[in-house]
Write a protein that holds these residues in place. Structure first.
Motif, PDB file in Angstrom:
ATOM      1  N   SER A 131       0.827  -1.197   0.000  1.00 28.25           N
ATOM      2  CA  SER A 131       0.000   0.000   0.000  1.00 28.25           C
ATOM      3  C   SER A 131       0.870   1.259   0.000  1.00 28.25           C
ATOM      4  CB  SER A 131      -0.919   0.013   1.221  1.00 28.25           C
ATOM      5  OG  SER A 131      -0.180   0.291   2.389  1.00 28.25           O
ATOM      6  N   LYS A 132       0.250   2.394  -0.312  1.00 25.20           N
ATOM      7  CA  LYS A 132       0.967   3.674  -0.322  1.00 25.20           C
ATOM      8  C   LYS A 132       1.567   3.972   1.049  1.00 25.20           C
ATOM      9  CE  LYS A 132       0.423   8.568  -1.198  1.00 25.20           C
ATOM     10  NZ  LYS A 132      -0.469   9.659  -1.485  1.00 25.20           N
ATOM     11  N   ILE A 133       0.774   3.737   2.130  1.00 25.17           N
ATOM     12  CA  ILE A 133       1.269   3.991   3.486  1.00 25.17           C
ATOM     13  C   ILE A 133       2.429   3.057   3.807  1.00 25.17           C
ATOM     14  CG2 ILE A 133       0.671   3.921   5.941  1.00 25.17           C
ATOM     15  CD1 ILE A 133      -0.509   6.323   4.457  1.00 25.17           C
ATOM     16  N   SER A 134       2.297   1.787   3.447  1.00 24.75           N
ATOM     17  CA  SER A 134       3.386   0.840   3.699  1.00 24.75           C
ATOM     18  C   SER A 134       4.659   1.277   2.998  1.00 24.75           C
ATOM     19  CB  SER A 134       2.997  -0.568   3.236  1.00 24.75           C
ATOM     20  OG  SER A 134       1.914  -1.048   3.982  1.00 24.75           O
ATOM     21  N   LYS A 135       4.535   1.781   1.772  1.00 21.37           N
ATOM     22  CA  LYS A 135       5.705   2.269   1.037  1.00 21.37           C
ATOM     23  C   LYS A 135       6.326   3.467   1.747  1.00 21.37           C
ATOM     24  CE  LYS A 135       4.245   0.769  -3.524  1.00 21.37           C
ATOM     25  NZ  LYS A 135       3.779   1.204  -4.840  1.00 21.37           N
ATOM     26  N   THR A 169      15.044  12.385  17.528  1.00 24.67           N
ATOM     27  CA  THR A 169      14.369  13.489  18.210  1.00 24.67           C
ATOM     28  C   THR A 169      13.626  13.058  19.471  1.00 24.67           C
ATOM     29  OG1 THR A 169      12.318  13.212  16.960  1.00 24.67           O
ATOM     30  CG2 THR A 169      14.010  14.659  15.997  1.00 24.67           C
ATOM     31  N   GLY A 170      13.300  11.770  19.596  1.00 26.62           N
ATOM     32  CA  GLY A 170      12.521  11.269  20.721  1.00 26.62           C
ATOM     33  C   GLY A 170      11.025  11.442  20.549  1.00 26.62           C
ATOM     34  N   VAL A 171      10.590  12.047  19.434  1.00 30.26           N
ATOM     35  CA  VAL A 171       9.163  12.265  19.197  1.00 30.26           C
ATOM     36  C   VAL A 171       8.466  10.925  18.969  1.00 30.26           C
ATOM     37  CG1 VAL A 171       7.465  13.304  17.631  1.00 30.26           C
ATOM     38  CG2 VAL A 171       9.501  14.583  18.281  1.00 30.26           C
ATOM     39  N   ASN A 172       7.300  10.762  19.622  1.00 31.03           N
ATOM     40  CA  ASN A 172       6.487   9.559  19.471  1.00 31.03           C
ATOM     41  C   ASN A 172       5.459   9.781  18.368  1.00 31.03           C
ATOM     42  OD1 ASN A 172       6.443   7.652  22.374  1.00 31.03           O
ATOM     43  ND2 ASN A 172       7.671   9.499  22.220  1.00 31.03           N
ATOM     44  N   TYR A 173       5.217   8.748  17.575  1.00 32.59           N
ATOM     45  CA  TYR A 173       4.236   8.789  16.498  1.00 32.59           C
ATOM     46  C   TYR A 173       3.249   7.657  16.694  1.00 32.59           C
ATOM     47  CZ  TYR A 173       7.420  11.952  14.133  1.00 32.59           C
ATOM     48  OH  TYR A 173       8.230  13.012  13.827  1.00 32.59           O
ATOM     49  N   ILE A 174       1.999   7.896  16.291  1.00 29.97           N
ATOM     50  CA  ILE A 174       0.998   6.839  16.320  1.00 29.97           C
ATOM     51  C   ILE A 174       0.664   6.459  14.884  1.00 29.97           C
ATOM     52  CG2 ILE A 174      -0.967   8.423  16.491  1.00 29.97           C
ATOM     53  CD1 ILE A 174      -2.194   6.158  18.369  1.00 29.97           C
ATOM     54  N   PHE A 175       0.629   5.161  14.649  1.00 29.36           N
ATOM     55  CA  PHE A 175       0.270   4.611  13.346  1.00 29.36           C
ATOM     56  C   PHE A 175      -1.011   3.820  13.546  1.00 29.36           C
ATOM     57  CE2 PHE A 175       0.405   0.877  10.506  1.00 29.36           C
ATOM     58  CZ  PHE A 175       0.367   1.528   9.281  1.00 29.36           C
ATOM     59  N   HIS A 176      -1.996   4.070  12.703  1.00 31.29           N
ATOM     60  CA  HIS A 176      -3.269   3.345  12.778  1.00 31.29           C
ATOM     61  C   HIS A 176      -3.579   2.798  11.397  1.00 31.29           C
ATOM     62  CE1 HIS A 176      -7.794   3.199  12.612  1.00 31.29           C
ATOM     63  NE2 HIS A 176      -7.504   2.359  13.593  1.00 31.29           N
ATOM     64  N   ARG A 177      -3.915   1.493  11.351  1.00 33.95           N
ATOM     65  CA  ARG A 177      -4.296   0.867  10.089  1.00 33.95           C
ATOM     66  C   ARG A 177      -5.593   0.105  10.309  1.00 33.95           C
ATOM     67  NH1 ARG A 177      -0.182  -2.508   9.256  1.00 33.95           N
ATOM     68  NH2 ARG A 177      -1.280  -4.269  10.139  1.00 33.95           N
ATOM     69  N   GLY A 230      -2.817   5.727   8.759  1.00 37.84           N
ATOM     70  CA  GLY A 230      -2.316   7.067   9.032  1.00 37.84           C
ATOM     71  C   GLY A 230      -1.156   7.012  10.010  1.00 37.84           C
ATOM     72  N   PHE A 231      -0.260   7.980   9.894  1.00 36.50           N
ATOM     73  CA  PHE A 231       0.938   8.072  10.725  1.00 36.50           C
ATOM     74  C   PHE A 231       1.095   9.532  11.103  1.00 36.50           C
ATOM     75  CE2 PHE A 231       5.643   8.166  11.232  1.00 36.50           C
ATOM     76  CZ  PHE A 231       5.807   7.064  12.051  1.00 36.50           C
TER      77      PHE A 231
END
Length: 75
Positions: free
Chosen positions: A2-6, A43-51, A57-58
């Protein structure tokens, strides 16, 4: 793929296709509907990924004040 996976693949690989250690997955929940937390080791910034199915989304994980959650001294 998928586009997100890429997009995630490119975030974790350099231009030669070699895996970089910049982002580390620190949390996973679910299998069909997936939530993951990733930490940028620079940077230590946390990200959330939802599929959910073909949609994903990321985005930065924000605290109650709308500021990015930062993990200090992440190794």
């Amino acid at each position: 793929m998928s586009k997100i996976s890429k997009e995630i693949w490119f975030m974790n690989h350099d231009s030669g296709g070699n895996l970089m250690d910049r982002f580390k997955k620190t949390y996973v929940q679910g299998s069909l509907e997936v939530f993951e937390i990733w930490v940028d080791t620079v940077t230590g910034v946390n990200y959330i990924f939802h599929r959910n199915g073909n949609a994903a989304g990321f985005t930065p994980l924000l605290d109650e004040n709308g500021q990015p959650v930062v993990t200090p001294d992440f190794e």
